[in-house]
Scaffold this motif. Structure first.
Motif, mmCIF file in Angstrom:
data_model
loop_
_atom_site.group_PDB
_atom_site.id
_atom_site.type_symbol
_atom_site.label_atom_id
_atom_site.label_comp_id
_atom_site.label_asym_id
_atom_site.label_seq_id
_atom_site.Cartn_x
_atom_site.Cartn_y
_atom_site.Cartn_z
ATOM 1 N N VAL A 22 0.882 -1.164 0.190
ATOM 2 C CA VAL A 22 0.121 0.031 0.004
ATOM 3 C C VAL A 22 0.933 1.259 0.075
ATOM 4 C CG1 VAL A 22 -1.788 1.250 1.286
ATOM 5 C CG2 VAL A 22 -2.178 -0.975 1.114
ATOM 6 N N ILE A 23 1.780 1.334 0.676
ATOM 7 C CA ILE A 23 2.739 2.353 0.838
ATOM 8 C C ILE A 23 3.389 2.551 -0.555
ATOM 9 C CG2 ILE A 23 5.095 3.183 1.965
ATOM 10 C CD1 ILE A 23 4.292 1.634 4.431
ATOM 11 N N ALA A 24 3.711 1.676 -1.185
ATOM 12 C CA ALA A 24 4.322 1.695 -2.446
ATOM 13 C C ALA A 24 3.441 1.822 -3.665
ATOM 14 C CB ALA A 24 5.225 0.312 -2.897
ATOM 15 N N ASN A 25 1.954 2.022 -3.104
ATOM 16 C CA ASN A 25 0.933 2.264 -4.019
ATOM 17 C C ASN A 25 0.784 1.231 -5.193
ATOM 18 O OD1 ASN A 25 -1.540 3.736 -4.836
ATOM 19 N ND2 ASN A 25 -0.272 5.167 -6.367
ATOM 20 N N ASN A 26 0.952 -0.038 -4.861
ATOM 21 C CA ASN A 26 1.080 -1.377 -5.627
ATOM 22 C C ASN A 26 -0.589 -1.414 -6.249
ATOM 23 O OD1 ASN A 26 0.624 -3.851 -6.744
ATOM 24 N ND2 ASN A 26 2.611 -4.462 -5.632
ATOM 25 N N PRO A 27 -0.672 -1.405 -7.731
ATOM 26 C CA PRO A 27 -1.919 -1.379 -8.443
ATOM 27 C C PRO A 27 -2.871 -2.789 -8.121
ATOM 28 C CG PRO A 27 -0.009 -1.781 -9.901
ATOM 29 C CD PRO A 27 0.519 -1.515 -8.601
ATOM 30 N N ARG A 28 -1.918 -3.539 -7.588
ATOM 31 C CA ARG A 28 -2.518 -4.951 -7.365
ATOM 32 C C ARG A 28 -3.488 -4.993 -6.135
ATOM 33 N NH1 ARG A 28 1.799 -9.674 -9.194
ATOM 34 N NH2 ARG A 28 1.935 -9.023 -11.401
ATOM 35 N N SER A 30 -6.452 -3.541 -3.685
ATOM 36 C CA SER A 30 -7.656 -3.090 -4.012
ATOM 37 C C SER A 30 -7.757 -1.727 -3.357
ATOM 38 C CB SER A 30 -8.865 -4.120 -3.649
ATOM 39 O OG SER A 30 -8.779 -3.908 -2.108
ATOM 40 N N GLN A 31 -8.638 -0.747 -3.702
ATOM 41 C CA GLN A 31 -8.753 0.596 -3.229
ATOM 42 C C GLN A 31 -9.419 0.468 -1.964
ATOM 43 O OE1 GLN A 31 -7.695 3.241 -4.721
ATOM 44 N NE2 GLN A 31 -8.065 4.382 -3.050
ATOM 45 N N ARG A 32 -9.978 -0.513 -1.487
ATOM 46 C CA ARG A 32 -10.790 -0.822 -0.401
ATOM 47 C C ARG A 32 -9.724 -0.959 0.678
ATOM 48 N NH1 ARG A 32 -15.766 -4.494 1.105
ATOM 49 N NH2 ARG A 32 -16.325 -4.076 3.213
ATOM 50 N N THR A 33 -8.958 -1.762 0.251
ATOM 51 C CA THR A 33 -7.774 -2.229 1.325
ATOM 52 C C THR A 33 -6.949 -1.178 1.567
ATOM 53 O OG1 THR A 33 -7.944 -4.579 0.566
ATOM 54 C CG2 THR A 33 -5.997 -3.870 1.401
ATOM 55 N N LYS A 34 -6.547 -0.388 0.491
ATOM 56 C CA LYS A 34 -5.684 0.687 0.441
ATOM 57 C C LYS A 34 -6.203 1.752 1.559
ATOM 58 C CE LYS A 34 -3.520 0.600 -3.836
ATOM 59 N NZ LYS A 34 -3.308 1.277 -5.362
ATOM 60 N N GLU A 35 -7.586 1.925 1.369
ATOM 61 C CA GLU A 35 -8.224 2.992 2.230
ATOM 62 C C GLU A 35 -8.162 2.609 3.808
ATOM 63 O OE1 GLU A 35 -11.867 3.462 0.651
ATOM 64 O OE2 GLU A 35 -11.351 4.776 -1.137
ATOM 65 N N ARG A 36 -8.173 1.221 4.091
ATOM 66 C CA ARG A 36 -8.305 0.690 5.303
ATOM 67 C C ARG A 36 -6.889 0.926 6.031
ATOM 68 N NH1 ARG A 36 -10.119 -3.893 4.326
ATOM 69 N NH2 ARG A 36 -8.395 -5.407 4.944
ATOM 70 N N VAL A 37 -5.842 0.721 5.233
ATOM 71 C CA VAL A 37 -4.445 0.670 5.769
ATOM 72 C C VAL A 37 -4.084 2.084 5.987
ATOM 73 C CG1 VAL A 37 -1.970 0.147 5.089
ATOM 74 C CG2 VAL A 37 -3.645 -1.440 4.467
ATOM 75 N N ARG A 38 -4.336 3.042 5.069
ATOM 76 C CA ARG A 38 -4.410 4.560 5.378
ATOM 77 C C ARG A 38 -4.734 4.788 6.558
ATOM 78 N NH1 ARG A 38 -4.551 5.238 -1.352
ATOM 79 N NH2 ARG A 38 -2.112 4.715 -1.722
ATOM 80 N N GLU A 39 -6.286 4.549 6.473
ATOM 81 C CA GLU A 39 -6.853 4.933 7.939
ATOM 82 C C GLU A 39 -5.921 4.590 9.086
ATOM 83 O OE1 GLU A 39 -10.931 3.536 7.558
ATOM 84 O OE2 GLU A 39 -11.304 4.909 6.131
ATOM 85 N N ALA A 40 -5.650 3.337 9.231
ATOM 86 C CA ALA A 40 -4.812 2.848 10.258
ATOM 87 C C ALA A 40 -3.326 3.470 10.578
ATOM 88 C CB ALA A 40 -4.561 1.266 10.060
ATOM 89 N N MET A 41 -2.880 3.954 9.235
ATOM 90 C CA MET A 41 -1.654 4.605 9.554
ATOM 91 C C MET A 41 -1.782 5.948 9.983
ATOM 92 S SD MET A 41 -0.032 3.685 5.620
ATOM 93 C CE MET A 41 1.108 4.962 5.873
ATOM 94 N N GLU A 42 -2.956 6.619 9.562
ATOM 95 C CA GLU A 42 -3.236 8.033 10.259
ATOM 96 C C GLU A 42 -3.736 7.919 11.421
ATOM 97 O OE1 GLU A 42 -6.222 11.900 9.121
ATOM 98 O OE2 GLU A 42 -6.320 10.013 7.770
ATOM 99 N N GLN A 43 -4.432 6.834 12.020
ATOM 100 C CA GLN A 43 -4.866 6.627 13.263
ATOM 101 C C GLN A 43 -3.519 6.566 14.326
ATOM 102 O OE1 GLN A 43 -8.169 3.864 13.891
ATOM 103 N NE2 GLN A 43 -7.644 3.745 15.863
#
Length: 344
Positions: A22-28, A30-43
Motif C-alpha cells: 500500500v505504501i508503494a501504491n501497488n496497483p494489485r 484493492s482501493q478498499r484495502t488501501k483505504e483501510r491501511v491508510r486509515e490505520a496509518m493515520e490513526q
C-alpha cells in the motif's frame, strides 16, 4: 515507542507485506484495502521511512530543481517562486521531496548536477531555464538521466530528444506587438532579457515578425537587453529615452522589468499610458498591484511547473516513453498601461 508496519497491519487486519505494498501504491492492492491501511496509518501516526525504502527500491523519492546559476537574480523575479509553487503542488500529491540547486556560477551548477546524477541523490531533474551553450542539458542527455525542461531546447535538433513544457513565446510576442500596432503605435521599443536565453530569442522573433507583417522597418536602436530585474528595466528606459527619436510604446520581457520601467518613467515625468504605452509578460501578482496596473500576457506560470513535474514523474515511471512537447496557452490581460496613440 515508534509505530511499526506490524502495528499498522494488526490494526488494519492485513499482513505486513500488504502494508508495504500500500505504501508503494501497488496497483494489485484493492482501493478498499488501501483505504483501510491508510486509515490505520493515520490513526496510529505512522510515517513510512522513505530513506530505508530508497535503499530497496533504488529510489530517493526526490526531484532536483535547477535554476539559473545566479540565484540572486532568479529569486528577485516572481516567475521562479511561482513555477516552483506549481512543482511543489504536484510533487506533494505524488509524495516526492525536492532538492534545489545552489550553484552560483555555471561551473558550480554543472558540478552540482553531476553530483546529483552520479550519487543518485535525486530520481529526476526539472531544468528551469534554457540557454545557448548550456552544459547541463547535454550532460543529462549523455547520461540518459530523466529530466524535463521548462522552456524550449536552444537547438531544434534536441527537440526530438528532450521533454519540455513551454509557451509559444514567438506567438505571444507577435500578438502583443500586433496589439500595440493596432493602437496606432509605430515607434515600438523592445526590452529583452538576457540574449543567451531562448525565451528572449523567441520574444524578439515574434516582435520582428509582427513589424515585418505590418511593413514597419526594424530599428536596431529600439532593441535593448538587460537582466530581468527591476534595475534592468530602469537602465533600459534610460537608454531608450536618450534616443533622438524615442519610442512611444515598449514591449518588456517580464513584469518585474516593467515595474522598473514604470518607476523610471515616473521620475522622468513621462506619463503612462498617455505618453508611453507598456506591455509585458508573465502576469505575476505585481502586474496587477503596480500603479498603473500592467497590461501583460498571462503565461500560466503555475501550470508550467505543475505539468513539467507531471511529465517528469511519468517519464520516470516509463523510461521508454517518447519525449513530450507540451505547450501551455497564453492570454492577453488588458489593464491600464496601454492606450491608443493620439494623433498629433
Amino acid at each position: 515507542m515508534a509505530v511499526t508496519i506490524k502495528d499498522v497491519a494488526k490494526l488494519a487486519k492485513v499482513a505486513p507485506s500488504t502494508v508495504s505494498r500500500v505504501i508503494a501504491n501497488n496497483p494489485r492492492i484493492s482501493q478498499r484495502t488501501k483505504e483501510r491501511v491508510r486509515e490505520a496509518m493515520e490513526q496510529l501516526g505512522y510515517y513510512p521511512n522513505y530513506n530505508a525504502r530508497s535503499l530497496v527500491n533504488q529510489s530517493t523519492k526526490t526531484l532536483g530543481i535547477i535554476i539559473p546559476s545566479s540565484a540572486r537574480i532568479a529569486f528577485q523575479n516572481p516567475f521562479f517562486p511561482e513555477v516552483i509553487r506549481g512543482i511543489t503542488t504536484k510533487a506533494y500529491v505524488e509524495k516526492y521531496g525536492l532538492y534545489l540547486s545552489t550553484g552560483q556560477t555555471e561551473e558550480e551548477l554543472l558540478a552540482e548536477v553531476k553530483e546529483m546524477v552520479q550519487s543518485r541523490r535525486v530520481d529526476g531533474i526539472l531544468l528551469l531555464y534554457a540557454k545557448q551553450d548550456d552544459k547541463v542539458m547535454p550532460y543529462l542527455i549523455e547520461e540518459d538521466f530523466p529530466f524535463v525542461l521548462v522552456g524550449r531546447p536552444y537547438d531544434d535538433q534536441l527537440k526530438e530528444l528532450v521533454s519540455f513544457v513551454n509557451n509559444d513565446n514567438v506567438k505571444a510576442a507577435k500578438m502583443v506587438t500586433e496589439y500595440i500596432l493596432l493602437l496606432g503605435h509605430r515607434k515600438i521599443g523592445f526590452i529583452g532579457g538576457n540574449l543567451e536565453y531562448t525565451v528572449t530569442i523567441d520574444h524578439k522573433e515574434g516582435y520582428q515578425r509582427a513589424l515585418a507583417n505590418a511593413g514597419i522597418p526594424f530599428r536596431e536602436e529600439y532593441v535593448v537587453y538587460y537582466d530581468e530585474v527591476e534595475e534592468g528595466g530602469q537602465e533600459a528606459v534610460i537608454e531608450l529615452m536618450s534616443l533622438e527619436e524615442p519610442p512611444t510604446a515598449l514591449i518588456v520581457a517580464d513584469d518585474l522589468m516593467a515595474l522598473g520601467v514604470l518607476r523610471m518613467l515616473d521620475e522622468m515625468d513621462v506619463s503612462v499610458p498617455e505618453e508611453m504605452s507598456i506591455i509585458s509578460f508573465n502576469n505575476a501578482m505585481i502586474s496587477e498591484l503596480s500603479s498603473p496596473s500592467l497590461t501583460t500576457v498571462d503565461i500560466h506560470i503555475f501550470d508550467l511547473g505543475f505539468q513539467a513535474t507531471e511529465c517528469l514523474i511519468e517519464k520516470m515511471k516509463d523510461p521508454e516513453r517518447p519525449p513530450a512537447q507540451i505547450i501551455i496557452p497564453h492570454k492577453l490581460i488588458k489593464r491600464q498601461t496601454c492606450r491608443r496613440l493620439l494623433k498629433s
